[in-house]
Design a protein around this motif. Structure first.
Motif, PDB file in Angstrom:
ATOM      1  N   ALA A  32      11.486  -7.336  33.014  1.00  0.00           N
ATOM      2  CA  ALA A  32      12.515  -7.785  33.955  1.00  0.00           C
ATOM      3  C   ALA A  32      12.132  -7.269  35.340  1.00  0.00           C
ATOM      4  N   PRO A  33      11.691  -8.137  36.230  1.00  0.00           N
ATOM      5  CA  PRO A  33      11.169  -7.681  37.519  1.00  0.00           C
ATOM      6  C   PRO A  33      12.149  -6.849  38.339  1.00  0.00           C
ATOM      7  N   TRP A  34      13.448  -7.081  38.147  1.00  0.00           N
ATOM      8  CA  TRP A  34      14.435  -6.323  38.927  1.00  0.00           C
ATOM      9  C   TRP A  34      14.640  -4.896  38.424  1.00  0.00           C
ATOM     10  N   ALA A  35      14.107  -4.568  37.282  1.00  0.00           N
ATOM     11  CA  ALA A  35      14.408  -3.275  36.667  1.00  0.00           C
ATOM     12  C   ALA A  35      14.060  -2.104  37.589  1.00  0.00           C
ATOM     13  N   GLU A  36      12.946  -2.209  38.279  1.00  0.00           N
ATOM     14  CA  GLU A  36      12.562  -1.122  39.172  1.00  0.00           C
ATOM     15  C   GLU A  36      13.552  -0.965  40.316  1.00  0.00           C
ATOM     16  N   ARG A  37      14.148  -2.067  40.748  1.00  0.00           N
ATOM     17  CA  ARG A  37      15.090  -2.026  41.859  1.00  0.00           C
ATOM     18  C   ARG A  37      16.390  -1.320  41.476  1.00  0.00           C
ATOM     19  N   VAL A  38      16.843  -1.511  40.238  1.00  0.00           N
ATOM     20  CA  VAL A  38      18.107  -0.890  39.819  1.00  0.00           C
ATOM     21  C   VAL A  38      17.911   0.504  39.230  1.00  0.00           C
ATOM     22  N   MET A  39      16.680   0.885  38.949  1.00  0.00           N
ATOM     23  CA  MET A  39      16.441   2.182  38.317  1.00  0.00           C
ATOM     24  C   MET A  39      17.018   3.354  39.104  1.00  0.00           C
ATOM     25  N   PRO A  40      16.865   3.433  40.432  1.00  0.00           N
ATOM     26  CA  PRO A  40      17.450   4.573  41.157  1.00  0.00           C
ATOM     27  C   PRO A  40      18.968   4.662  41.011  1.00  0.00           C
ATOM     28  N   VAL A  41      19.648   3.523  40.927  1.00  0.00           N
ATOM     29  CA  VAL A  41      21.095   3.520  40.730  1.00  0.00           C
ATOM     30  C   VAL A  41      21.442   4.126  39.370  1.00  0.00           C
ATOM     31  N   ILE A  42      20.716   3.713  38.341  1.00  0.00           N
ATOM     32  CA  ILE A  42      20.971   4.217  36.995  1.00  0.00           C
ATOM     33  C   ILE A  42      20.672   5.716  36.919  1.00  0.00           C
ATOM     34  N   VAL A  43      19.582   6.136  37.516  1.00  0.00           N
ATOM     35  CA  VAL A  43      19.247   7.565  37.549  1.00  0.00           C
ATOM     36  C   VAL A  43      20.356   8.352  38.233  1.00  0.00           C
ATOM     37  N   GLY A  44      20.908   7.825  39.325  1.00  0.00           N
ATOM     38  CA  GLY A  44      21.989   8.512  40.021  1.00  0.00           C
ATOM     39  C   GLY A  44      23.218   8.705  39.151  1.00  0.00           C
ATOM     40  N   LEU A  45      23.582   7.702  38.368  1.00  0.00           N
ATOM     41  CA  LEU A  45      24.711   7.845  37.450  1.00  0.00           C
ATOM     42  C   LEU A  45      24.411   8.863  36.353  1.00  0.00           C
ATOM     43  N   CYS A  46      23.180   8.851  35.856  1.00  0.00           N
ATOM     44  CA  CYS A  46      22.788   9.813  34.828  1.00  0.00           C
ATOM     45  C   CYS A  46      22.829  11.245  35.379  1.00  0.00           C
ATOM     46  N   GLU A  47      22.405  11.418  36.615  1.00  0.00           N
ATOM     47  CA  GLU A  47      22.423  12.748  37.221  1.00  0.00           C
ATOM     48  C   GLU A  47      23.846  13.259  37.388  1.00  0.00           C
ATOM     49  N   GLN A  48      24.779  12.372  37.640  1.00  0.00           N
ATOM     50  CA  GLN A  48      26.164  12.790  37.816  1.00  0.00           C
ATOM     51  C   GLN A  48      26.831  13.114  36.487  1.00  0.00           C
ATOM     52  N   ALA A  49      26.501  12.365  35.432  1.00  0.00           N
ATOM     53  CA  ALA A  49      27.213  12.537  34.159  1.00  0.00           C
ATOM     54  C   ALA A  49      26.280  12.284  32.992  1.00  0.00           C
ATOM     55  N   GLY A  50      25.202  13.043  32.920  1.00  0.00           N
ATOM     56  CA  GLY A  50      24.242  12.859  31.838  1.00  0.00           C
ATOM     57  C   GLY A  50      24.839  13.041  30.464  1.00  0.00           C
ATOM     58  N   GLU A  51      25.763  14.005  30.334  1.00  0.00           N
ATOM     59  CA  GLU A  51      26.370  14.273  29.034  1.00  0.00           C
ATOM     60  C   GLU A  51      27.354  13.189  28.626  1.00  0.00           C
ATOM     61  N   ARG A  52      27.731  12.323  29.565  1.00  0.00           N
ATOM     62  CA  ARG A  52      28.646  11.213  29.291  1.00  0.00           C
ATOM     63  C   ARG A  52      27.898   9.884  29.339  1.00  0.00           C
ATOM     64  N   THR A  53      26.607   9.903  29.042  1.00  0.00           N
ATOM     65  CA  THR A  53      25.789   8.695  29.086  1.00  0.00           C
ATOM     66  C   THR A  53      25.268   8.350  27.700  1.00  0.00           C
ATOM     67  N   CYS A  54      25.438   7.092  27.318  1.00  0.00           N
ATOM     68  CA  CYS A  54      24.864   6.554  26.084  1.00  0.00           C
ATOM     69  C   CYS A  54      23.843   5.495  26.469  1.00  0.00           C
ATOM     70  N   PHE A  55      22.633   5.633  25.973  1.00  0.00           N
ATOM     71  CA  PHE A  55      21.573   4.653  26.187  1.00  0.00           C
ATOM     72  C   PHE A  55      21.433   3.795  24.930  1.00  0.00           C
ATOM     73  N   THR A  56      21.603   2.489  25.070  1.00  0.00           N
ATOM     74  CA  THR A  56      21.325   1.622  23.928  1.00  0.00           C
ATOM     75  C   THR A  56      19.864   1.190  23.964  1.00  0.00           C
ATOM     76  N   ARG A  57      19.311   0.966  22.780  1.00  0.00           N
ATOM     77  CA  ARG A  57      17.941   0.448  22.662  1.00  0.00           C
ATOM     78  C   ARG A  57      17.955  -0.750  21.717  1.00  0.00           C
ATOM     79  N   PHE A  58      17.362  -1.837  22.185  1.00  0.00           N
ATOM     80  CA  PHE A  58      17.204  -3.036  21.361  1.00  0.00           C
ATOM     81  C   PHE A  58      15.944  -2.852  20.517  1.00  0.00           C
TER      82      PHE A  58
END
Length: 200
Positions: A32-58
């Motif tokens: 997904a070409p956009w994935a790199e663009r949204v990655m910093p946003v996702i990292v920022g949310l993880c940094e704020q609440a890593g213990e409240r983050t669930c990662f799904t994997r297909f």
């Protein structure tokens, strides 16, 4: 379409990061070409609440032709993305997200929806979560299944508009319009900056 949160985000909310895996971020048929663009946003949310983050994997089928009903044809078509061809390492989370497990946790799923064949709902209920903040890939496939399944189960669903990605602009934009126009009482859309400020 207007973004914005209706109410404050409770501390019990969970960040549900959908399928941000190496096979969608790196050079595969499903990149997904956009994935790199949204990655910093996702990292920022993880940094704020890593213990409240669930990662799904297909999790792909082991080999072409496996799966129930139409999934068999699906995995025949996408033979290059089966585990025997792709390799298990490409199923891992994208490299920038791997450092967040633990404290975050991983939920594996075999279909688009994380609600089918998993104990996700039970885990979230035990944690007291009634609000889910959704990021990940792809807007018009697994993110869509995640959001609508959460609506059916009664969760408050918040879609991070700058934290989701697709391979196609049109379906991505159409889905954001759909959430706002048809599901406004059950799905909120907001930029990450507003969400981070509201979730302390």
């Amino acid at each position: 379409m207007a973004d914005g949160l209706g109410d404050a985000i409770p501390p019990t909310a969970v960040h549900l990061c959908v399928d941000m895996q190496r096979m969608f971020v790196e050079d595969t048929e499903w990149r997904a070409p956009w994935a790199e663009r949204v990655m910093p946003v996702i990292v920022g949310l993880c940094e704020q609440a890593g213990e409240r983050t669930c990662f799904t994997r297909f999790i792909p089928a082991d080999r072409p032709g496996e799966g129930r009903g139409q999934w068999s044809a699906y995995w025949t078509r996408w033979a290059a993305m089966t585990r025997e061809r792709l390799g298990d390492e490409m199923i891992d989370l994208a490299r920038p997200l791997q450092r967040f497990v633990p404290p975050g946790w991983v939920l594996n799923k075999r279909v688009y929806s994380p609600w089918i064949g998993t104990d996700l709902d039970a885990i979230l209920r035990r944690s007291g979560a009634d609000t889910l903040i959704v990021t990940g890939a792809e807007t018009d496939v697994c993110v869509l299944a995640t959001v609508l399944g959460g609506v059916d189960l009664g969760y408050r669903m918040i879609v991070v508009t700058d934290g989701i990605c697709s391979s196609a602009d049109g379906p991505h934009d159409a889905l954001l319009d759909l959430y706002h126009d048809r599901f406004a009482l059950q799905v909120e859309t907001a930029q990450s900056e507003e969400i981070l400020a509201a979730w302390r």
